[in-house]
Write a protein that holds these residues in place. Structure first.
Motif, short mmCIF file in Angstrom:
data_model
loop_
_atom_site.label_atom_id
_atom_site.label_comp_id
_atom_site.label_asym_id
_atom_site.label_seq_id
_atom_site.Cartn_x
_atom_site.Cartn_y
_atom_site.Cartn_z
N HIS A 99 0.89 -1.13 0.01
CA HIS A 99 0.16 -0.15 0.20
C HIS A 99 0.80 1.12 -0.05
O HIS A 99 1.51 1.70 0.99
N LEU A 100 0.65 2.09 -1.13
CA LEU A 100 1.70 3.16 -1.18
C LEU A 100 0.95 4.59 -0.49
O LEU A 100 -0.26 4.55 -0.91
N ASP A 101 1.83 5.31 0.10
CA ASP A 101 1.28 6.71 0.19
C ASP A 101 1.80 7.56 -0.64
O ASP A 101 2.76 7.13 -1.39
N ALA A 102 1.37 8.74 -0.86
CA ALA A 102 1.85 9.73 -1.87
C ALA A 102 3.39 9.86 -1.83
O ALA A 102 4.20 9.85 -2.89
N GLY A 132 -11.85 5.54 -11.58
CA GLY A 132 -12.28 4.21 -10.82
C GLY A 132 -11.01 3.20 -10.81
O GLY A 132 -11.40 1.99 -10.77
N MET A 133 -9.86 3.37 -10.95
CA MET A 133 -8.83 2.40 -11.35
C MET A 133 -7.95 2.19 -10.06
O MET A 133 -7.29 1.17 -9.99
N ILE A 134 -8.14 3.12 -9.18
CA ILE A 134 -7.33 2.86 -7.75
C ILE A 134 -8.37 3.04 -6.64
O ILE A 134 -9.39 3.69 -6.79
N ASP A 135 -7.99 2.82 -5.30
CA ASP A 135 -8.91 2.83 -4.27
C ASP A 135 -7.87 3.39 -3.32
O ASP A 135 -6.73 3.39 -3.23
N GLU A 136 -8.68 4.45 -2.63
CA GLU A 136 -7.91 5.35 -1.51
C GLU A 136 -8.11 4.49 -0.10
O GLU A 136 -9.22 4.41 0.13
N LEU A 137 -6.96 4.35 0.59
CA LEU A 137 -7.56 3.75 2.07
C LEU A 137 -6.77 4.68 3.05
O LEU A 137 -6.05 5.41 2.92
N LEU A 161 -3.32 4.46 11.04
CA LEU A 161 -2.16 4.11 11.95
C LEU A 161 -0.85 4.93 12.15
O LEU A 161 -0.12 4.91 13.07
N ASN A 162 -0.68 5.32 11.03
CA ASN A 162 0.56 6.08 10.81
C ASN A 162 0.15 7.41 10.37
O ASN A 162 0.65 7.89 9.25
N GLY A 163 -0.58 8.48 10.91
CA GLY A 163 -0.93 9.59 10.59
C GLY A 163 -1.95 9.89 9.53
O GLY A 163 -2.56 8.53 9.23
N GLU A 164 -2.04 10.65 8.90
CA GLU A 164 -3.62 11.07 8.27
C GLU A 164 -3.26 10.96 6.72
O GLU A 164 -4.03 11.36 6.07
N LYS A 165 -2.13 10.33 6.42
CA LYS A 165 -2.03 10.24 4.90
C LYS A 165 -2.80 9.14 4.34
O LYS A 165 -3.49 8.11 5.07
N HIS A 166 -2.81 8.81 3.02
CA HIS A 166 -3.84 7.64 2.39
C HIS A 166 -2.81 7.13 1.76
O HIS A 166 -1.69 7.22 1.60
N TYR A 167 -3.30 6.04 1.45
CA TYR A 167 -2.68 4.93 0.66
C TYR A 167 -3.37 4.43 -0.44
O TYR A 167 -4.80 4.69 -0.34
N TYR A 168 -2.80 3.89 -1.49
CA TYR A 168 -3.65 3.48 -2.86
C TYR A 168 -3.29 2.20 -3.15
O TYR A 168 -2.07 1.76 -2.89
N GLU A 169 -4.18 1.52 -3.63
CA GLU A 169 -3.75 0.43 -4.52
C GLU A 169 -4.72 0.38 -5.58
O GLU A 169 -5.82 0.86 -5.65
N THR A 216 -16.13 1.80 -1.83
CA THR A 216 -16.33 0.94 -0.50
C THR A 216 -15.05 1.13 0.34
O THR A 216 -14.01 0.73 -0.23
N ARG A 217 -15.35 1.33 1.57
CA ARG A 217 -13.98 1.31 2.36
C ARG A 217 -14.46 0.53 3.74
O ARG A 217 -15.01 1.16 4.51
N LEU A 218 -14.08 -0.70 3.84
CA LEU A 218 -14.17 -1.43 5.14
C LEU A 218 -13.13 -1.63 5.61
O LEU A 218 -11.92 -2.34 5.17
#
Lengths: 150, 150
Positions: free
Chosen positions: A35-38, A68-73, A78-86, A130-132
């Motif tokens: 899972h990559l963050d920016a 609609g090709m990546i999801d933001e998580l 757990l490690n600050g407010e950044k987002h992760y992408y997949e 969807t984000r679960l």
DNA sequence: GTATTTGCAAAAGCTTTGCTGCAAC
DNA sequence: GTTGCAGCAAAGCTTTTGCAAATAC
């Protein structure tokens, strides 16, 4: 691994023109399985094209999200407010974040699909994203805790 | 409305001493039924106690989160990166965020409970917090879109 | 040549933190 | 008298934005 978008092909198939920078970014997202963050994405992509800027990272992410090709998580922040992408895969899945060791588990089940259908039907809601995410303790950390308690 | 924590009593029952400030904050959270972000909470709580500071808001939220009495929500980041808070209720529920009108719907179903049990069992994962958010179009906005398309 | 997209730098938004002084017991 | 929490102000982290210059076709 379930089928993922072939990002580069798909994006260009939709008539979007890509520059060397966004191509490097998209290729990096494509081949990375974590899972990559920016910021990490920027660092990795710079190995292909050293002059990529942070702003381009965010603009490319924005593009892929819109398509609609990546999801933001959030991964439970757990490690600050950044987002992760997949890269989106066909089967929706959920993320389990261990508060203790930080590990992220992925899990897919038909029950989740059924739940989504029920939600959509009951609320007449057209689900796009969807984000679960669940936070707690993974099996290893639960075991450790028990030992400590004994 | 499902049973919610009686925050003030519960917190003090756990031996936590509260100051006038955090008491005002907690009372505000208790009586507010919408999803509060930190800034709105501060504004509301200042009606009870005008000298509350932002830092105290965040520290009180932190406390309630640790005690497991409130849930933190992202609500699909419809309005920036801030977080929203709600008093935990017995039955877990999920949030549907409309990208068009910004409305937040809540929904609870036994299927969600079953899903959680399956997740916990399959992964040996001890679930502490759950965050299920879905983004898309609510029924009204879906209807509007259809009219436009016709 | 025209239309986009980039890089840069600055700003913006939200949250956290260090420190001093006030408050509670 | 200790201990800890509050207020203040500053910093921190991530993301967004305005604009001039560069790039793509």
């Amino acid at each position: 691994m379930l089928p993922r978008w072939e990002l580069l092909n798909e994006v260009e198939a939709r008539g979007v023109r890509l520059t060397a920078q966004s191509r490097a970014l998209i290729a990096t997202i494509q081949e990375t399985t974590t899972h990559l963050d920016a910021a990490s994405l920027l660092n990795l992509a710079r190995k292909r094209n050293p002059k990529i800027d942070r702003a381009t990272v965010y603009r490319t992410i924005e593009l892929l999200k819109k398509l609609g090709m990546i999801d933001e998580l959030d991964l439970m922040h757990l490690n600050g407010e950044k987002h992760y992408y997949e890269v989106k895969i066909q089967q929706e899945h959920l993320h389990l974040a261990c508060f203790e060791c930080g590990q992220i588990l992925e899990f897919a089940t038909p029950v989740f699909e059924r739940l989504k259908q029920e939600i959509a039907a009951a609320n007449q809601f057209e689900i796009h994203v969807t984000r679960l995410e669940l936070g707690g303790l993974c099996s290893a950390c639960t075991a450790k805790k028990k030992v400590r308690v004994q």
